[in-house]
Scaffold this motif. Structure first.
Motif: not given
Length: 116
Positions: A82-89
């Motif tokens: 559940g973590i965004c691979p682009e920014c870590g959000g």
């Protein structure tokens, strides 16, 4: 870049912008029958293409493939958690007209999305 280079020096209007890899470039050029550049300019273009093309040895290619696979695994792992691979959000469920999807909680700064 290559298409721009040819359009600049050959003064050819290309109706359909096509992508040509350098291995099939000769066949693409042979489709044209009008001579529009001097032989000197043509030789300069060919020399520039050869100068800027890189030849990768097997070791470099293997390292590149390993890096690509590692990045792909890391991206899939982030998404599963559940973590965004682009920014870590955080990835949150968003709804739209045709169904729901996961989007980054840092939208509009980060526009990462993935189908549910």
């Amino acid at each position: 870049m290559l298409l721009t280079l040819f359009k600049q020096y050959m003064k050819v209007f290309v109706k359909d912008h096509i992508v040509i890899n350098r291995y099939s470039l000769n066949n693409a050029i042979l489709q044209y029958h009008d001579i529009v550049v001097s032989e000197e300019t043509f030789n300069w273009i060919v020399k520039t293409i050869h100068t800027n093309s890189t030849v990768v040895d097997k070791e470099e290619m293997r390292n590149h493939n390993e890096n690509v696979n590692a990045r792909k695994f890391r991206t899939q792992s982030y998404i599963k958690n559940g973590i965004c691979p682009e920014c870590g959000g955080k990835l949150i469920i968003r709804n739209r007209k045709f169904g729901s999807f996961y989007g980054c909680s840092n939208y509009p700064k980060c526009k990462f999305t993935i189908n549910k």
